[in-house]
Structures are given as C-alpha cells and as structure tokens.
Design a protein around this motif. Structure first.
Motif, PDB file in Angstrom:
ATOM      1  N   MET A 107     107.564  -5.713  98.773  1.00 53.25           N
ATOM      2  CA  MET A 107     107.283  -7.266  98.602  1.00 53.25           C
ATOM      3  C   MET A 107     109.247  -6.674  97.450  1.00 53.25           C
ATOM      4  O   MET A 107     109.227  -6.868  96.505  1.00 53.25           O
ATOM      5  N   ALA A 108     110.335  -6.768  97.486  1.00 51.78           N
ATOM      6  CA  ALA A 108     110.965  -6.313  97.641  1.00 51.78           C
ATOM      7  C   ALA A 108     111.660  -7.716  96.040  1.00 51.78           C
ATOM      8  O   ALA A 108     112.718  -7.021  95.562  1.00 51.78           O
ATOM      9  N   PHE A 135     123.456  -4.641  96.391  1.00 57.18           N
ATOM     10  CA  PHE A 135     122.795  -4.616  97.001  1.00 57.18           C
ATOM     11  C   PHE A 135     122.724  -6.039  97.096  1.00 57.18           C
ATOM     12  O   PHE A 135     122.442  -6.808  96.239  1.00 57.18           O
ATOM     13  N   ASP A 136     123.055  -6.604  97.892  1.00 55.26           N
ATOM     14  CA  ASP A 136     123.158  -8.240  98.437  1.00 55.26           C
ATOM     15  C   ASP A 136     122.592  -9.084  99.405  1.00 55.26           C
ATOM     16  O   ASP A 136     122.361 -10.009  99.397  1.00 55.26           O
ATOM     17  N   SER A 137     121.613  -8.106  99.232  1.00 52.17           N
ATOM     18  CA  SER A 137     120.165  -8.397 100.083  1.00 52.17           C
ATOM     19  C   SER A 137     119.300  -8.048 100.279  1.00 52.17           C
ATOM     20  O   SER A 137     119.210  -6.844  99.931  1.00 52.17           O
ATOM     21  N   TYR A 138     117.892  -7.772 101.438  1.00 44.22           N
ATOM     22  CA  TYR A 138     116.217  -7.798 100.677  1.00 44.22           C
ATOM     23  C   TYR A 138     115.917  -8.645 102.358  1.00 44.22           C
ATOM     24  O   TYR A 138     115.419  -9.651 102.397  1.00 44.22           O
ATOM     25  N   SER A 139     114.837  -7.016 102.888  1.00 43.07           N
ATOM     26  CA  SER A 139     113.848  -7.834 103.631  1.00 43.07           C
ATOM     27  C   SER A 139     112.410  -8.502 102.650  1.00 43.07           C
ATOM     28  O   SER A 139     112.392  -8.463 102.211  1.00 43.07           O
ATOM     29  N   SER A 140     112.218 -10.163 103.007  1.00 42.86           N
ATOM     30  CA  SER A 140     111.017 -11.045 102.380  1.00 42.86           C
ATOM     31  C   SER A 140     110.088 -11.051 102.883  1.00 42.86           C
ATOM     32  O   SER A 140     110.170 -11.460 103.881  1.00 42.86           O
ATOM     33  N   ALA A 141     108.951 -10.332 102.444  1.00 47.47           N
ATOM     34  CA  ALA A 141     108.016 -10.505 103.081  1.00 47.47           C
ATOM     35  C   ALA A 141     107.446 -11.669 103.420  1.00 47.47           C
ATOM     36  O   ALA A 141     106.857 -12.671 104.171  1.00 47.47           O
ATOM     37  N   ILE A 142     107.391 -12.120 101.346  1.00 42.91           N
ATOM     38  CA  ILE A 142     106.554 -13.984 100.687  1.00 42.91           C
ATOM     39  C   ILE A 142     106.954 -15.005 102.261  1.00 42.91           C
ATOM     40  O   ILE A 142     107.095 -15.757 102.049  1.00 42.91           O
ATOM     41  N   ARG A 202      95.391  -2.127  98.419  1.00 43.49           N
ATOM     42  CA  ARG A 202      94.988  -1.388  99.594  1.00 43.49           C
ATOM     43  C   ARG A 202      96.452  -1.372 100.197  1.00 43.49           C
ATOM     44  O   ARG A 202      97.265  -2.443 100.904  1.00 43.49           O
ATOM     45  N   LYS A 203      96.019   0.366 101.303  1.00 45.28           N
ATOM     46  CA  LYS A 203      96.842   0.906 101.944  1.00 45.28           C
ATOM     47  C   LYS A 203      97.271  -0.842 103.467  1.00 45.28           C
ATOM     48  O   LYS A 203      95.771  -0.771 103.684  1.00 45.28           O
ATOM     49  N   GLY A 204      98.206  -0.828 103.605  1.00 44.81           N
ATOM     50  CA  GLY A 204      98.693  -1.624 104.372  1.00 44.81           C
ATOM     51  C   GLY A 204      99.225  -2.972 104.023  1.00 44.81           C
ATOM     52  O   GLY A 204      99.169  -3.987 104.770  1.00 44.81           O
ATOM     53  N   TYR A 205      98.533  -2.965 103.342  1.00 44.10           N
ATOM     54  CA  TYR A 205      98.224  -4.675 103.037  1.00 44.10           C
ATOM     55  C   TYR A 205     100.164  -5.548 102.868  1.00 44.10           C
ATOM     56  O   TYR A 205      99.906  -6.371 102.657  1.00 44.10           O
ATOM     57  N   ALA A 206     100.910  -3.911 102.892  1.00 43.24           N
ATOM     58  CA  ALA A 206     102.158  -4.626 102.798  1.00 43.24           C
ATOM     59  C   ALA A 206     102.326  -5.236 104.244  1.00 43.24           C
ATOM     60  O   ALA A 206     103.364  -6.341 104.216  1.00 43.24           O
TER      61      ALA A 206
END
Length: 308
Positions: A191-192, A204-211, A252-256
C-alpha cells in the motif's frame, strides 16, 4: 527495439489474477481489470507480478495473461511482466515476455535462498542479458542490494529502474544520491500511498497502487496532492481512506493481494474474493469493514467510471 528506454513514471497498475468457479484464470475478468486501470489513467500495466499471484501461476497461465494484457492495452501504455523465482524460469518468462510484445519486466526476488551480493548480481545479470527488454529491479525480501552491486547492474542499458519494497530509507538515500537520474525510482512498499510522501523528496516519481484496482480516482487525487505538497488533502485522504484500508491489510498475511480482490468485488468488478494458497481470502468481518470504508469513500469522493 520500438519502445522507450526508461522506467514508467506516475501511478502503476498491477492487475490481479482473477479466477473462475473452476479455479482457472478468468480472461474476461482480467480484461475488465486492465481496461478499468487504463480508464483510471494509470501510466503502466504490470501483469503477473506480486498482486497477480505470480508464484501461483503455471507457465501456460502466465503466457495467456501476458498475451491478453498486451492485446488489451494495444500500446496505450507500457506493459511490464513479472519474472523471478528459479533462474531458469525467470529467464524463460523474460524471453516469453519479449516474444509476446511486453516493453519490460519487473525482476522479483529469487526463490528462498539468501545470496551474497555477487550471487544476486549474477542472478540479475543472467536475466537482464537474456533479452533486450527494459528491466526493473525489485528490492525486497531476500533481494536487498548494496550500492556497489546496484552500480554494476545500472551499467546494463536494459536496467531502467529500481522498485523498493524494503523501506530502508537510509539505503534509498544512498542509492538516489549516488545514482541520481540514471534510472527511475519506484515505490513498491505494501500500500505505497502510506509511504509515498517520504519517497518523493528522494526522487521516487512513481509507485504501485493496490487500491487503483478499485478506486483509482483516490490514488490520483492523493498522488497529485503529494506532488503539490497539499497537506490538507493528503491528510484528509489518509484519514478517510488510506489508513483505514491499510489497517485492515495488516490484519492478515497475504491481504496485500486478497484485499485487492475483495475491494474489486465490492465495487462491482467481475472478480471474486478468491485466491490460491498459501494466500487466504479476506475474512467476513474484514470484508464488511472494507465495504463500509468504500461506501463512505464513494459518498465523499464519487467515482465517475462507467465500468462500475
């Protein structure tokens, strides 16, 4: 080579691997996922990576997902794939990605073994030299680079970026100060959005967005607020959306991974809260908590997408 030799910038989309009732990859759901990310304005698509349960995919599934994603994107944004694990498999997937028309790949950590710096260098080198595609190094777990190792890897023209998922800011300062804009810098923390304000000043000009898989407009609003140093909007989004979702993710682990699918299902996308072991689906109580957060989020920050 018909693509740009540079790392993508901005908000990066990481589609999931949706499964049908028989447990097979659902191609229709993946198509909708990718189209939704493109409609949300994300600057690149990274398929079959961490959020895509990379380690649980067969080679045939991997090939089909990459082929489908490249076809759906149709050159609108760069497409990157995930490679990693056992070296022979990583090289095979890198070459397959090149054959199928991807622009590059993200090198995930090697399987299990913690190698010395020279071992990590040789691992990365073998993958990088196997194709002419752009390569982004992913620093996390058992793949933590020292500055001398990174300097040697940057000498390969294929290396266009480093994605940090370790959160060692002292190391990141050392990297960015010594290497500068020779490569791109990507925030790959879980959750960057939570950590992005601390990464931007380092370059850092980029990020991975889960949401972004279910509320990309919130990702965009937050990122623009961070870049514009708008602390009022940044803090409001932290309070309303980002920290509440992150609080569930940490339960919980894996909720990412599975929390992404739960959010997509809640938002009406054709993805069920189904994952492959060892990841577990989101538990009922946590699912209801996420539903409440998203309901309140949409009331305050309406989503304008036609697809949901």
């Amino acid at each position: 080579m018909n693509f740009e030799r540079k790392s993508p910038t901005g908000i990066l989309g990481f589609p999931v691997s949706p499964y049908d009732e028989e447990g097979n990859v659902d191609q229709h759901a993946l198509t909708v996922n990718v189209e939704f990310l493109l409609e949300g304005g994300l600057e690149a698509i990274f398929v079959a990576c961490g959020a895509g349960e990379f380690t649980s995919l067969s080679l045939k599934e991997y090939e089909k997902m990459v082929e489908l994603t490249v076809s759906v994107v149709e050159g609108r944004v760069p497409v990157y794939t995930g490679v990693g694990g056992p070296l022979s498999e990583a090289v095979e997937k890198a070459r397959l990605s090149e054959k199928l028309g991807a622009e590059g790949y993200l090198i995930l950590p090697p399987y299990l073994i913690e190698g010395e710096q020279n071992g990590l260098y040789e691992y990365y080198k073998a993958i990088i030299r196997s194709t002419d595609l752009n390569a982004i190094l992913y620093q996390r777990a058992n793949a933590i680079l020292d500055l001398p190792t990174l300097k040697k890897l940057v000498e390969f023209p294929q290396v266009v970026g480093l994605k940090d998922g370790a959160g060692d800011m002292e190391r990141n300062v050392e990297f960015t100060q010594n290497i500068g804009n020779q490569i791109g810098w990507l925030n790959g923390m879980p959750m960057a959005e939570v950590t992005m304000p601390t990464y931007v000043p380092l370059g850092f000009d980029s990020y991975s967005s889960a949401i972004s898989n279910y509320i990309p407009h919130v990702s965009r609003k937050f990122y623009e607020a961070v870049l514009n140093d708008d602390k009022e909007i940044t803090n409001q989004l932290y309070e309303d959306v980002i920290l509440p979702i992150n609080s569930i993710r940490r339960q919980r682990k894996g909720y990412a991974v599975s929390l992404i699918k739960a959010g997509m299902e809640i938002m009406g996308l054709p993805v069920s809260n189904t994952v492959r072991p060892p990841i577990i689906p989101v538990e009922k109580d946590h699912y209801k908590q996420l539903e409440k957060i998203l309901d309140e989020t949409l009331n305050k920050y309406p989503l304008k997408s036609k697809m949901v």
